[in-house]
Design a protein around this motif. Sequence first.
Motif, mmCIF file in Angstrom:
data_model
loop_
_atom_site.group_PDB
_atom_site.id
_atom_site.type_symbol
_atom_site.label_atom_id
_atom_site.label_comp_id
_atom_site.label_asym_id
_atom_site.label_seq_id
_atom_site.Cartn_x
_atom_site.Cartn_y
_atom_site.Cartn_z
ATOM 1 N N VAL A 135 0.881 -1.167 0.000
ATOM 2 C CA VAL A 135 0.000 0.000 0.000
ATOM 3 C C VAL A 135 0.915 1.213 0.000
ATOM 4 C CG1 VAL A 135 -1.786 1.304 1.170
ATOM 5 C CG2 VAL A 135 -1.853 -1.193 1.221
ATOM 6 N N ASP A 136 0.959 1.908 -1.133
ATOM 7 C CA ASP A 136 1.859 3.046 -1.326
ATOM 8 C C ASP A 136 1.150 4.315 -0.884
ATOM 9 O OD1 ASP A 136 3.436 5.143 -2.307
ATOM 10 O OD2 ASP A 136 4.144 3.954 -3.978
ATOM 11 N N ALA A 137 1.553 4.835 0.273
ATOM 12 C CA ALA A 137 0.923 6.022 0.848
ATOM 13 C C ALA A 137 1.951 6.750 1.711
ATOM 14 C CB ALA A 137 -0.291 5.622 1.697
ATOM 15 N N PRO A 138 1.761 8.045 1.959
ATOM 16 C CA PRO A 138 2.646 8.757 2.889
ATOM 17 C C PRO A 138 2.551 8.136 4.279
ATOM 18 C CG PRO A 138 1.269 10.276 1.633
ATOM 19 C CD PRO A 138 0.721 8.904 1.400
ATOM 20 N N PRO A 139 3.539 8.340 5.176
ATOM 21 C CA PRO A 139 4.714 9.205 4.983
ATOM 22 C C PRO A 139 5.840 8.481 4.258
ATOM 23 C CG PRO A 139 4.747 8.274 7.185
ATOM 24 C CD PRO A 139 3.484 7.772 6.544
ATOM 25 N N GLY A 143 10.645 12.454 2.698
ATOM 26 C CA GLY A 143 9.552 13.363 2.401
ATOM 27 C C GLY A 143 8.979 13.271 1.003
ATOM 28 N N HIS A 144 9.488 12.346 0.160
ATOM 29 C CA HIS A 144 8.951 12.238 -1.193
ATOM 30 C C HIS A 144 9.092 10.802 -1.700
ATOM 31 C CE1 HIS A 144 13.097 12.121 -2.792
ATOM 32 N NE2 HIS A 144 13.343 13.052 -1.882
ATOM 33 N N CYS A 145 8.283 10.472 -2.712
ATOM 34 C CA CYS A 145 8.288 9.140 -3.292
ATOM 35 C C CYS A 145 9.541 8.954 -4.154
ATOM 36 C CB CYS A 145 7.032 8.943 -4.137
ATOM 37 S SG CYS A 145 6.871 7.324 -4.887
ATOM 38 N N THR A 146 10.175 7.784 -4.064
ATOM 39 C CA THR A 146 11.367 7.493 -4.856
ATOM 40 C C THR A 146 11.195 6.165 -5.591
ATOM 41 O OG1 THR A 146 12.390 6.399 -2.941
ATOM 42 C CG2 THR A 146 12.901 8.732 -3.277
ATOM 43 N N PRO A 147 11.947 5.929 -6.674
ATOM 44 C CA PRO A 147 11.812 4.682 -7.423
ATOM 45 C C PRO A 147 12.105 3.465 -6.553
ATOM 46 C CG PRO A 147 13.092 6.288 -8.662
ATOM 47 C CD PRO A 147 12.921 6.852 -7.278
ATOM 48 N N LYS A 198 -0.692 2.462 4.957
ATOM 49 C CA LYS A 198 0.619 2.122 4.406
ATOM 50 C C LYS A 198 1.123 0.792 4.962
ATOM 51 C CE LYS A 198 5.185 4.258 3.808
ATOM 52 N NZ LYS A 198 5.001 4.672 2.407
ATOM 53 N N MET A 199 1.661 -0.082 4.078
ATOM 54 C CA MET A 199 2.227 -1.361 4.507
ATOM 55 C C MET A 199 2.913 -2.039 3.329
ATOM 56 S SD MET A 199 -1.223 -3.731 4.762
ATOM 57 C CE MET A 199 -1.969 -2.635 5.961
ATOM 58 N N VAL A 200 3.821 -2.972 3.651
ATOM 59 C CA VAL A 200 4.415 -3.854 2.652
ATOM 60 C C VAL A 200 4.436 -5.251 3.251
ATOM 61 C CG1 VAL A 200 6.345 -4.277 1.089
ATOM 62 C CG2 VAL A 200 5.966 -1.966 1.972
ATOM 63 N N VAL A 201 3.957 -6.246 2.495
ATOM 64 C CA VAL A 201 3.912 -7.634 2.966
ATOM 65 C C VAL A 201 4.746 -8.483 2.011
ATOM 66 C CG1 VAL A 201 2.451 -9.601 3.531
ATOM 67 C CG2 VAL A 201 1.597 -7.269 3.895
ATOM 68 N N PHE A 202 5.616 -9.325 2.564
ATOM 69 C CA PHE A 202 6.547 -10.112 1.771
ATOM 70 C C PHE A 202 6.219 -11.600 1.900
ATOM 71 C CE2 PHE A 202 8.453 -6.392 3.715
ATOM 72 C CZ PHE A 202 8.951 -5.690 2.641
ATOM 73 N N ASP A 203 5.739 -12.208 0.808
ATOM 74 C CA ASP A 203 5.450 -13.654 0.789
ATOM 75 C C ASP A 203 4.526 -14.098 1.910
ATOM 76 O OD1 ASP A 203 6.765 -14.287 -1.521
ATOM 77 O OD2 ASP A 203 8.605 -14.975 -0.538
ATOM 78 N N ARG A 204 3.753 -13.169 2.470
ATOM 79 C CA ARG A 204 2.853 -13.457 3.600
ATOM 80 C C ARG A 204 3.605 -14.042 4.806
ATOM 81 N NH1 ARG A 204 -2.713 -13.463 1.801
ATOM 82 N NH2 ARG A 204 -2.722 -12.938 -0.414
ATOM 83 N N GLU A 205 4.906 -13.751 4.846
ATOM 84 C CA GLU A 205 5.758 -14.227 5.945
ATOM 85 C C GLU A 205 6.220 -13.082 6.834
ATOM 86 O OE1 GLU A 205 6.686 -17.378 6.653
ATOM 87 O OE2 GLU A 205 5.494 -18.216 5.023
ATOM 88 N N ALA A 206 6.213 -11.878 6.313
ATOM 89 C CA ALA A 206 6.677 -10.719 7.079
ATOM 90 C C ALA A 206 6.040 -9.465 6.486
ATOM 91 C CB ALA A 206 8.200 -10.610 7.043
ATOM 92 N N PRO A 216 2.303 9.072 12.378
ATOM 93 C CA PRO A 216 3.306 8.372 11.576
ATOM 94 C C PRO A 216 4.659 9.069 11.574
ATOM 95 C CG PRO A 216 1.745 9.499 10.162
ATOM 96 C CD PRO A 216 1.201 9.610 11.554
ATOM 97 N N ASP A 217 5.705 8.287 11.686
ATOM 98 C CA ASP A 217 7.081 8.768 11.626
ATOM 99 C C ASP A 217 7.790 7.941 10.549
ATOM 100 O OD1 ASP A 217 9.747 9.339 11.898
ATOM 101 O OD2 ASP A 217 9.815 9.121 14.068
ATOM 102 N N PRO A 218 8.210 8.555 9.431
ATOM 103 C CA PRO A 218 8.814 7.786 8.338
ATOM 104 C C PRO A 218 10.001 6.939 8.767
ATOM 105 C CG PRO A 218 8.379 10.039 7.649
ATOM 106 C CD PRO A 218 8.131 9.987 9.130
ATOM 107 N N GLY A 219 10.730 7.394 9.779
ATOM 108 C CA GLY A 219 11.935 6.688 10.199
ATOM 109 C C GLY A 219 11.714 5.651 11.282
ATOM 110 N N ARG A 220 10.464 5.353 11.635
ATOM 111 C CA ARG A 220 10.159 4.324 12.637
ATOM 112 C C ARG A 220 9.110 3.382 12.064
ATOM 113 N NH1 ARG A 220 11.082 4.997 18.083
ATOM 114 N NH2 ARG A 220 9.028 4.156 18.551
#
Length: 314
Positions: A135-139, A143-147, A198-206, A216-220
């Motif tokens: 799920v691609d969302a801020p933060p 401070g900005h989206c990157t490739p 916002k989230m990223v799920v990898f192989d439903r394992e993590a 939200p804190d981008p660095g935590r």
Amino acid sequence: MFLLEPIGLGRAENDVYLALLDAPRASAPQLAERLGDSEPAVLAAVDRLLAAGLVQYVGRHEYAAVSPEVSVSALVQRRQSELAELQVQIDDLARLRQRTGSDGVDAVELLEGDDAVISAIARLQFEARREVLVVDAPPYLGGHCTPNVPELAQLAAGIRYRVVYAPESLEAEENVELMRRCVEAGEEARVLADGALKMVVFDREAAILPSSYQRPDPGRRWLVRRSALLDTIIACFEAQWSRAVPFSAPAPEVSDRDRRLLALLSSGMKDRSIARTMGITERTVGRRVTELMRQLGAETRFQAGVQAAHRGWL
């Protein structure tokens, strides 16, 4: 006035609901005539409004709007409740993160600092062997989206990516171009008009998700491994995926008149102003916008703008 778009309903439902607020009761043919739309399209919008509790039957073939103070507030509270429930589970399992799983590692681990977050996301993407859910969302870090360089490499290796984009992630033209590159490489993309978590799920394992959705804190970020929380996170992703609108493959070139209409629409002009500018009737504008939204697979005008930009129509 887009009253219902922030709570996940489209322009068609919004227009029908506002029309019913202006009249004590109305039938589908009456609504279709008033809105300049087809009766089947109006009935489909009414069905969704009935399911959401925003409209009620007042006769065999007539409908009335439920007061927005009651119905819209209830929908907003329901969305807030869903977010609060996930936040509670995050907090509860974070307090229990010393409990280890069957593989002897913590179920929940706190990642602190940009370097730690970037490293973990890249490593887990390259370790994925089947599917990555995003799920691609801020933060955003920095401070900005990157490739997402690992994504392009993994797509080339046959790893499936399903990505839900929040409107905020596509506000800049360069971000839309990044999405276009990923879609062309094989990404399955959808756009969610509201409430993207916002989230990223990898192989439903993590999974990796913000330390808090409320502050939200981008660095935590939390790194969550196999646990009841991970099951909840995956269910949350699937719920967002089902609500989001597919990002369609390119279609035949749009006409010059439709391109001009979409450009005016994207500028924020109302139907009446567009009609006056183009020298056509307001009803014609409404009908053509509805048809273009159908062709683009969009439920809201914002989503139509995203799709049109993706196809190079704007």
